[in-house]
Design an enzyme around this catalytic site. Sequence first.
Site, PDB file in Angstrom:
ATOM      1  N   ASP A  59       0.869  -1.172   0.000  1.00 63.50           N
ATOM      2  CA  ASP A  59       0.000   0.000   0.000  1.00 63.50           C
ATOM      3  C   ASP A  59       0.911   1.230   0.000  1.00 63.50           C
ATOM      4  O   ASP A  59       2.142   1.127   0.179  1.00 63.50           O
ATOM      5  CB  ASP A  59      -0.970  -0.003   1.192  1.00 63.50           C
ATOM      6  CG  ASP A  59      -2.189   0.889   0.905  1.00 63.50           C
ATOM      7  OD1 ASP A  59      -2.144   1.679  -0.062  1.00 63.50           O
ATOM      8  OD2 ASP A  59      -3.194   0.802   1.637  1.00 63.50           O
TER       9      ASP A  59
HETATM   10  C1  BGC Z   1      -5.017   3.272   0.144  1.00 69.25           C
HETATM   11  C2  BGC Z   1      -5.200   2.253  -0.959  1.00 69.25           C
HETATM   12  C3  BGC Z   1      -5.134   2.919  -2.294  1.00 69.25           C
HETATM   13  C4  BGC Z   1      -3.775   3.587  -2.409  1.00 69.25           C
HETATM   14  C5  BGC Z   1      -3.519   4.229  -3.752  1.00 69.25           C
HETATM   15  C6  BGC Z   1      -3.791   4.115  -0.082  1.00 69.25           C
HETATM   16  O1  BGC Z   1      -3.759   5.195   0.791  1.00 69.25           O
HETATM   17  O2  BGC Z   1      -4.959   2.619   1.379  1.00 69.25           O
HETATM   18  O3  BGC Z   1      -6.420   1.584  -0.774  1.00 69.25           O
HETATM   19  O4  BGC Z   1      -5.338   1.999  -3.321  1.00 69.25           O
HETATM   20  O5  BGC Z   1      -3.689   4.584  -1.408  1.00 69.25           O
HETATM   21  O6  BGC Z   1      -4.207   5.393  -3.923  1.00 69.25           O
END
Ligand code: BGC
Length: 751
Positions: free
Chosen positions: A283
Amino acid sequence: MQRAALLAVAMFLFSSCSPQRTVGTVGSDSRIEHSVDSLLRLMTLEEKIGQMNQISVGGDVESYAEHIRAGRIGSILNETDPVKVNRYQKMAVEESRLHIPILVGRDVIHGFHTIFPIPLGLASTFDTELAEKTARAAAEEASATGVKWTFSPMCDLARDSRWGRIAESSGEDPLLDAQMAVALVRGYQTDDPSAPDAIAACVKHFFGYGAAEGGRDYNSTYIPERQMRNFFLPPFKAGIDAGVLTVMTSFNDNDGVPSTGNSHLLKDILRKEWGFDGMVVSDWNSTLEMVNHGFAANGEDAARLAANAGCEMDMMSFTYISSLKRLVNDGKVKESDIDAAVRDILRVKYRLGLFKRPYVDTTRTKGAFYKKETLALAEKAAEESAVLLKNDGALPLDASKISRILVTGPMADSPYDQLGTWAFDGEKGHTVTPLAALKERYGDRLQITYFPALKNSRDDNKAGIAQATALARQCDAVLAFLGEEAILSGEAHCLADISLKGGQSSLLEALKKSGKPVVASIMAGRALCIGKDLENCDAMLYSFHPGTMGGPAIAKLIFGEAVPSGKLPVTFTNASGEVWYYNRTNSGRPATGNEILLKDIPENAGQTSLGNTSFYIDSSTKPLFPFGFGLSYAKFSYDGIKLASDVVTQKDSIKVIAYVRNESGPDAEEVVQVYIRDVVGSITRPLKELKAFKRVLIPAGQTAEVCFAIPVSDLAFCGLDMKKKVEPGDFELWVAGDSDSGKPVTFKVSE
Ligand code: BGC
């Protein structure tokens, strides 16, 4: 963009001779495997590490040229301009040494430009076919801009509405969550992910993220292995079995181990047990955040831990690009592990057809968004997702019997807010609010007075409430649109108090005093505590943020052009401090319903006079609404269940017929639910578990025979010995319209 980090160079090249990880064979294609291997052989260590680096772009496209040409960027996120996407691809495909296309990702969570109900709302449809269609439509729109990868579906089981990201979940049930995940994966990827309008899906956040302690985002979780396997992993496993191409790790540490550095999760379970051969992405910055967790000493250590655990692409922490080469040279990360990661990344790019078709056809972009059929689908999804929680007969309104309505409340005409969280590309100019829809559909017949009374859902200024009540008195019915602005839910938007914010409850209370029928229509990102608000309205329609076409859907439901059929995917609590979920265990002292609540107890009563059972003395022995609950304008009765056999073997299916009658009211759809309880187990078993459901249309006055065949193997769980199996013995089975109704029949699973 951290240029310095990207430009980091390593000093030595080190080749490890340790064996390569064997990849699973799920959908493997020998031509692809051959291409991947041939390409891998040509790659330098730097180029391999470049494939493992994902960055978010913005600003001047050309500023990335040097890095892309040098093969230092494997994937970008957040570019949705097709011309720019093609420029990035050109840098990669025509101007770099190995011509490896870039994988472009975007959070297309519940639609791209056309926004569908938030995932929690989509789950409340209990309609997997519809869910698949929404993902299909989202992929068609997104792929028209060159986006080839979405970070959806979120498979995190969510039981706590304080958690802002419950909005993005399918709620508290593993089966519903799994079926929704499968539907979305199919919709995004189709059978042929290399088709121009298909995109890769990503099951996230692996794992446990939704169980954040106290409902506070990013917080630690404490899920033991058995709970993990019985509740939290099945939706991910279902996504993997459906062929999802990618998996994202989660931010949380579970029982002390951050997911991005958890090799038990990423290697033992995902690869060895499940045979996943797609790729794993971290993530956003979760690799580096292992330093904050106190699990890694510094960025380099974090890169080492993540790479060794099996996290293959680093989203935005730059730790891979800055330290992996050194780690390989120092023998702390094996080059064979780098090869395995790059193989998985390249395999995904091949499966997506990116090598054959790296560029997006920009003529597709024009006219790709807000197509008539996509808007109709969004309207249908919003219709099916609305849950009727209360109806004292106020609904549906009859436009021929009334002449003037008051439309009030901060959500009546708030186009941005009804889109909910993660609606990056949704546009308020294309959104139809309830006010707009009511005017358009009924404005010729009804006098519609609009007075919002509150500026937004947080507005505490009660100055407008008296006027709203005065206006209500002059009308035949009041429609109060309440709930949450988009900003109140979503990532990092957790609440300690999940009642209606600002002056909304006061507004409803005042409107009720007008003596006119009051319909509350709630749009929110979570299950709010609306117990006291229910008392101040004659009917309540609860929509999770319904998206672009929420307005027409709600207007039609209110006037009976459509019939509410949504069911709650999550238990509603009475108070923010309560935690209830329907598939909990019974405890040794379950509440009986005869307990005395604090409000009824005389002063100086003895310590034990309230009862010694599991309940909240200042609230209730039960949640406000059970999982699966939702009313209709029709009245359904469950007129009996027939089991084909009351003894089944492990190889059988449990065959059930339920007779569901639409006693009165319009033709309507009902979500018929089957729950099973395993009465005694080697470990305590849930009170009930949803094992099947069907959405069926039952014409007025008719009885539907609803048939289910549930494989006995679906009763398997990880018991005391940690082996997943069905434990023979006695079971109870309910077929009902929610998780708290009906009488069970019993059956036995033989040895
Ligand atoms: C979130 C993810 C997301 C990623 C990309 C993160 O802060 O937890 O779910 O896909 O950002 O934007």
